[in-house]
Motif scaffolding. Structure first.
Motif, PDB file in Angstrom:
ATOM      1  N   PRO A 119       0.811  -1.225   0.000  1.00 50.61           N
ATOM      2  CA  PRO A 119       0.000   0.000   0.000  1.00 50.61           C
ATOM      3  C   PRO A 119       0.840   1.267   0.000  1.00 50.61           C
ATOM      4  O   PRO A 119       0.432   2.283  -0.549  1.00 50.61           O
ATOM      5  CB  PRO A 119      -0.825  -0.109   1.274  1.00 50.61           C
ATOM      6  N   TYR A 120       2.019   1.234   0.583  1.00 51.73           N
ATOM      7  CA  TYR A 120       2.787   2.454   0.748  1.00 51.73           C
ATOM      8  C   TYR A 120       3.425   2.918  -0.556  1.00 51.73           C
ATOM      9  O   TYR A 120       3.330   4.094  -0.911  1.00 51.73           O
ATOM     10  CB  TYR A 120       3.845   2.273   1.836  1.00 51.73           C
ATOM     11  N   ALA A 121       4.095   2.028  -1.252  1.00 52.98           N
ATOM     12  CA  ALA A 121       4.731   2.410  -2.520  1.00 52.98           C
ATOM     13  C   ALA A 121       3.685   2.862  -3.537  1.00 52.98           C
ATOM     14  O   ALA A 121       3.874   3.856  -4.239  1.00 52.98           O
ATOM     15  CB  ALA A 121       5.559   1.254  -3.069  1.00 52.98           C
ATOM     16  N   VAL A 122       2.587   2.151  -3.609  1.00 51.60           N
ATOM     17  CA  VAL A 122       1.519   2.525  -4.541  1.00 51.60           C
ATOM     18  C   VAL A 122       0.895   3.855  -4.134  1.00 51.60           C
ATOM     19  O   VAL A 122       0.608   4.711  -4.980  1.00 51.60           O
ATOM     20  CB  VAL A 122       0.454   1.402  -4.601  1.00 51.60           C
ATOM     21  N   ALA A 123       0.719   4.076  -2.828  1.00 52.04           N
ATOM     22  CA  ALA A 123       0.150   5.341  -2.343  1.00 52.04           C
ATOM     23  C   ALA A 123       1.088   6.509  -2.635  1.00 52.04           C
ATOM     24  O   ALA A 123       0.637   7.587  -3.019  1.00 52.04           O
ATOM     25  CB  ALA A 123      -0.127   5.242  -0.842  1.00 52.04           C
ATOM     26  N   ILE A 124       2.383   6.285  -2.489  1.00 50.51           N
ATOM     27  CA  ILE A 124       3.351   7.343  -2.779  1.00 50.51           C
ATOM     28  C   ILE A 124       3.339   7.676  -4.264  1.00 50.51           C
ATOM     29  O   ILE A 124       3.344   8.847  -4.653  1.00 50.51           O
ATOM     30  CB  ILE A 124       4.754   6.927  -2.301  1.00 50.51           C
TER      31      ILE A 124
ATOM     32  N   ILE B  97       1.044  16.633  -4.413  1.00 48.10           N
ATOM     33  CA  ILE B  97       1.486  16.420  -3.032  1.00 48.10           C
ATOM     34  C   ILE B  97       0.601  17.219  -2.086  1.00 48.10           C
ATOM     35  O   ILE B  97       0.365  18.404  -2.288  1.00 48.10           O
ATOM     36  CB  ILE B  97       2.959  16.834  -2.890  1.00 48.10           C
ATOM     37  N   SER B  98       0.122  16.532  -1.057  1.00 47.76           N
ATOM     38  CA  SER B  98      -0.743  17.177  -0.074  1.00 47.76           C
ATOM     39  C   SER B  98      -0.755  16.348   1.205  1.00 47.76           C
ATOM     40  O   SER B  98      -0.541  15.134   1.179  1.00 47.76           O
ATOM     41  CB  SER B  98      -2.160  17.294  -0.625  1.00 47.76           C
TER      42      SER B  98
ATOM     43  N   HIS C  29       4.187   9.895   2.948  1.00 49.00           N
ATOM     44  CA  HIS C  29       3.833   9.859   1.533  1.00 49.00           C
ATOM     45  C   HIS C  29       4.221  11.163   0.842  1.00 49.00           C
ATOM     46  O   HIS C  29       4.744  11.155  -0.268  1.00 49.00           O
ATOM     47  CB  HIS C  29       2.331   9.625   1.367  1.00 49.00           C
ATOM     48  N   ALA C  30       3.974  12.282   1.529  1.00 48.72           N
ATOM     49  CA  ALA C  30       4.252  13.589   0.929  1.00 48.72           C
ATOM     50  C   ALA C  30       5.749  13.825   0.756  1.00 48.72           C
ATOM     51  O   ALA C  30       6.180  14.277  -0.313  1.00 48.72           O
ATOM     52  CB  ALA C  30       3.631  14.698   1.784  1.00 48.72           C
TER      53      ALA C  30
END
Length: 168
Positions: free
Chosen positions: A3-8, A16-17, A36-37
């Protein structure tokens, strides 16, 4: 790191927010979006490759090790600094996650800095690190809770100057 790499990458493509609606909730898993940002900012500078993402995670890990060594020297002595550095660097969990696109190392880094700055009476820097850890993951609230309890207890300690008690 599904989930993290895809979310980034999603944040990189859509802007970016830190707002919760910046990426799909299924990808963010409801976590705050600081990691993520800053990873998306890194990708804006160095490109969206996997190498870039993993080098960002490795940079955070190296900065964490430098912070451990420097705080060990400043608060204790060189022996404590070297032993702390070696023990942390050889931990299996740290060694494995040091280049993974996960925010656990960032949480450890920010929590560590928060405690070090608080102990060193650099309360503004401690507040900045605490804010960053709060915006990284909810479990970082525990460090804020512990530091807050210590500040509250010291507020009633008559042996400490009133100005220091108020600043805490």
């Amino acid at each position: 790191s599904w989930p993290y790499a895809v979310a980034i990458k999603d944040m990189y493509h859509h802007g970016i927010s830190l707002m919760p609606t910046a990426i799909d909730p299924e990808l963010s898993r409801g976590h705050p979006l600081f990691y993520h940002a800053i990873a998306a900012i890194w990708m804006n500078v160095f490109g969206p490759s996997l190498f870039s993402m993993h080098s960002f995670a490795l940079l955070i890990s190296v900065l964490f090790l430098i912070a451990i060594y420097e705080s060990g020297i400043r608060l204790f002595n060189q022996r404590v600094a070297v032993l702390s550095l070696l023990l942390t660097a050889t931990l299996t969990v740290f060694f494995i996650q040091s280049s993974f696109v996960l925010f656990e190392v960032l949480i450890a880094f920010l929590c560590f800095l928060s405690i070090v700055f608080y102990v060193s009476e650099k309360y503004f820097l401690a507040a900045i690190c605490l804010t960053a850890v709060f915006y990284t993951k909810e479990s970082g609230l525990m460090v804020g809770f512990v530091i807050g309890i210590d500040a509250l207890i010291s507020l009633f300690n008559r042996g400490i100057d009133i100005r220091i008690r108020i600043r805490r």
